[in-house]
Design a protein around this motif. Structure first.
Motif, PDB file in Angstrom:
ATOM      1  N   GLY A 139      -0.307   2.266  -8.114  1.00  0.00           N
ATOM      2  CA  GLY A 139      -1.115   0.754  -8.415  1.00  0.00           C
ATOM      3  C   GLY A 139      -0.860  -0.372  -7.391  1.00  0.00           C
ATOM      4  O   GLY A 139      -1.259  -1.650  -7.890  1.00  0.00           O
ATOM      5  N   VAL A 140       0.229   0.050  -6.270  1.00  0.00           N
ATOM      6  CA  VAL A 140       0.838  -1.053  -5.932  1.00  0.00           C
ATOM      7  C   VAL A 140      -0.130  -0.578  -4.541  1.00  0.00           C
ATOM      8  O   VAL A 140      -1.204  -1.497  -3.704  1.00  0.00           O
ATOM      9  CB  VAL A 140       2.172  -1.286  -4.942  1.00  0.00           C
ATOM     10  N   PHE A 141      -0.308   0.546  -3.926  1.00  0.00           N
ATOM     11  CA  PHE A 141      -1.093   0.932  -3.332  1.00  0.00           C
ATOM     12  C   PHE A 141      -2.418   2.385  -3.449  1.00  0.00           C
ATOM     13  O   PHE A 141      -1.472   3.008  -4.511  1.00  0.00           O
ATOM     14  CB  PHE A 141      -0.045   1.716  -1.977  1.00  0.00           C
ATOM     15  N   ASN A 142      -3.246   2.208  -2.612  1.00  0.00           N
ATOM     16  CA  ASN A 142      -4.332   3.640  -2.693  1.00  0.00           C
ATOM     17  C   ASN A 142      -4.038   4.225  -2.614  1.00  0.00           C
ATOM     18  O   ASN A 142      -2.407   4.160  -1.718  1.00  0.00           O
ATOM     19  CB  ASN A 142      -5.297   2.786  -2.314  1.00  0.00           C
ATOM     20  N   GLN A 143      -4.323   5.545  -2.289  1.00  0.00           N
ATOM     21  CA  GLN A 143      -3.926   7.037  -2.130  1.00  0.00           C
ATOM     22  C   GLN A 143      -4.082   6.958  -0.834  1.00  0.00           C
ATOM     23  O   GLN A 143      -2.909   7.900  -0.120  1.00  0.00           O
ATOM     24  CB  GLN A 143      -5.066   8.448  -3.112  1.00  0.00           C
ATOM     25  N   GLU A 144      -5.178   6.611  -0.118  1.00  0.00           N
ATOM     26  CA  GLU A 144      -5.508   6.443   1.148  1.00  0.00           C
ATOM     27  C   GLU A 144      -3.874   5.133   1.671  1.00  0.00           C
ATOM     28  O   GLU A 144      -3.774   6.731   2.953  1.00  0.00           O
ATOM     29  CB  GLU A 144      -6.305   5.392   1.188  1.00  0.00           C
ATOM     30  N   ALA A 145      -3.339   4.852   1.694  1.00  0.00           N
ATOM     31  CA  ALA A 145      -2.583   4.331   2.015  1.00  0.00           C
ATOM     32  C   ALA A 145      -1.166   5.012   2.066  1.00  0.00           C
ATOM     33  O   ALA A 145      -0.332   5.217   2.934  1.00  0.00           O
ATOM     34  CB  ALA A 145      -2.382   2.930   1.399  1.00  0.00           C
ATOM     35  N   MET A 146      -1.059   5.872   0.956  1.00  0.00           N
ATOM     36  CA  MET A 146       0.045   6.358   0.839  1.00  0.00           C
ATOM     37  C   MET A 146      -0.155   7.892   1.952  1.00  0.00           C
ATOM     38  O   MET A 146       0.727   8.201   2.084  1.00  0.00           O
ATOM     39  CB  MET A 146      -0.034   6.921  -0.853  1.00  0.00           C
ATOM     40  N   TRP A 147      -1.080   8.270   1.702  1.00  0.00           N
ATOM     41  CA  TRP A 147      -1.311   9.611   2.506  1.00  0.00           C
ATOM     42  C   TRP A 147      -1.678   8.551   4.322  1.00  0.00           C
ATOM     43  O   TRP A 147      -1.662   9.839   5.713  1.00  0.00           O
ATOM     44  CB  TRP A 147      -3.229   9.725   2.488  1.00  0.00           C
ATOM     45  N   ALA A 148      -1.967   7.628   4.551  1.00  0.00           N
ATOM     46  CA  ALA A 148      -1.656   6.750   5.705  1.00  0.00           C
ATOM     47  C   ALA A 148      -0.281   6.794   6.116  1.00  0.00           C
ATOM     48  O   ALA A 148       0.352   6.876   7.166  1.00  0.00           O
ATOM     49  CB  ALA A 148      -2.274   5.877   5.713  1.00  0.00           C
ATOM     50  N   ILE A 149       1.084   6.487   5.138  1.00  0.00           N
ATOM     51  CA  ILE A 149       2.198   6.671   5.786  1.00  0.00           C
ATOM     52  C   ILE A 149       2.531   7.423   6.059  1.00  0.00           C
ATOM     53  O   ILE A 149       3.412   7.877   6.654  1.00  0.00           O
ATOM     54  CB  ILE A 149       2.789   5.586   4.339  1.00  0.00           C
ATOM     55  N   LYS A 150       2.174   8.723   5.509  1.00  0.00           N
ATOM     56  CA  LYS A 150       2.483  10.607   5.271  1.00  0.00           C
ATOM     57  C   LYS A 150       2.342  10.399   6.387  1.00  0.00           C
ATOM     58  O   LYS A 150       2.946  11.618   7.137  1.00  0.00           O
ATOM     59  CB  LYS A 150       1.946  10.971   4.102  1.00  0.00           C
ATOM     60  N   THR A 151       1.361  10.003   7.110  1.00  0.00           N
ATOM     61  CA  THR A 151       0.515  10.894   8.342  1.00  0.00           C
ATOM     62  C   THR A 151       1.514  10.161   9.736  1.00  0.00           C
ATOM     63  O   THR A 151       1.671  10.743  10.135  1.00  0.00           O
ATOM     64  CB  THR A 151      -0.583  10.249   8.850  1.00  0.00           C
ATOM     65  N   TYR A 152       1.906   8.698   9.460  1.00  0.00           N
ATOM     66  CA  TYR A 152       2.676   8.157  10.587  1.00  0.00           C
ATOM     67  C   TYR A 152       4.103   8.825  10.317  1.00  0.00           C
ATOM     68  O   TYR A 152       4.437   9.017  11.569  1.00  0.00           O
ATOM     69  CB  TYR A 152       3.355   6.702  10.046  1.00  0.00           C
TER      70      TYR A 152
END
Length: 161
Positions: free
Chosen positions: A140-153
């Protein structure tokens, strides 16, 4: 330099009041009064509404750029700069360390998938123990794309041992 007893008692009392205030305010627990920063995921392929089980951005350069910025703005204060933990929160470079030594490629990929699932569940729902918030939920704060982008990092920050 000399101080009167009255001055010293006043300083001690003020310190005690400040400490008591910090310990009793709700934001003094766990992560404090922290406002998450928005993550601009413009340009990343959309992943849809269904929560994925694996990182769809593994190796995606734009996702790495987005994830690096998002991590530094939202995660580094607890998990450390460049994902090197200072001890407040788990060292995320070791998130999938159990997968490294697996020789069978199919089993190794299954291990990474399981770790991705654990990561996504944790970032979505946070961590609470005995009523104390150790990590706030980011669904609800981050979308799924943001969460997976962080995991990519985080995958670029892995420790191999």
């Amino acid at each position: 330099m000399t101080y009167s007893i009255r001055t010293l008692l006043g300083v001690a009392a003020a310190g005690a009041v400040a400490l008591t205030s910090l310990l009793t305010l709700p934001h003094a627990y766990a992560h404090g009064n922290v406002t998450p920063q928005g993550v601009d995921t413009t340009g990343l392929p959309k992943v849809g509404d269904k929560w994925l089980e694996q990182n769809p951005y593994r190796g995606n350069k734009l996702a790495l750029t987005v994830g690096t910025s998002a991590y530094n703005q939202n995660c580094a204060r607890c998990h450390g700069i460049e994902a090197i933990s200072g001890g407040i929160a788990p060292d995320l470079r070791q998130l999938d360390r159990d997968c490294f030594g697996i020789k069978n490629e199919t089993k190794k990929q299954a291990c990474y998938k399981e770790t991705d699932n654990y990561y996504l569940t944790t970032i979505r729902h946070g961590k609470v123990r005995n009523g104390a918030v150790y990590m706030p939920p980011f669904e609800g704060v981050f979308n799924q794309e943001a969460m997976w982008a962080i995991k990519t990092y985080l995958e670029t920050r892995r420790e191999s041992n």
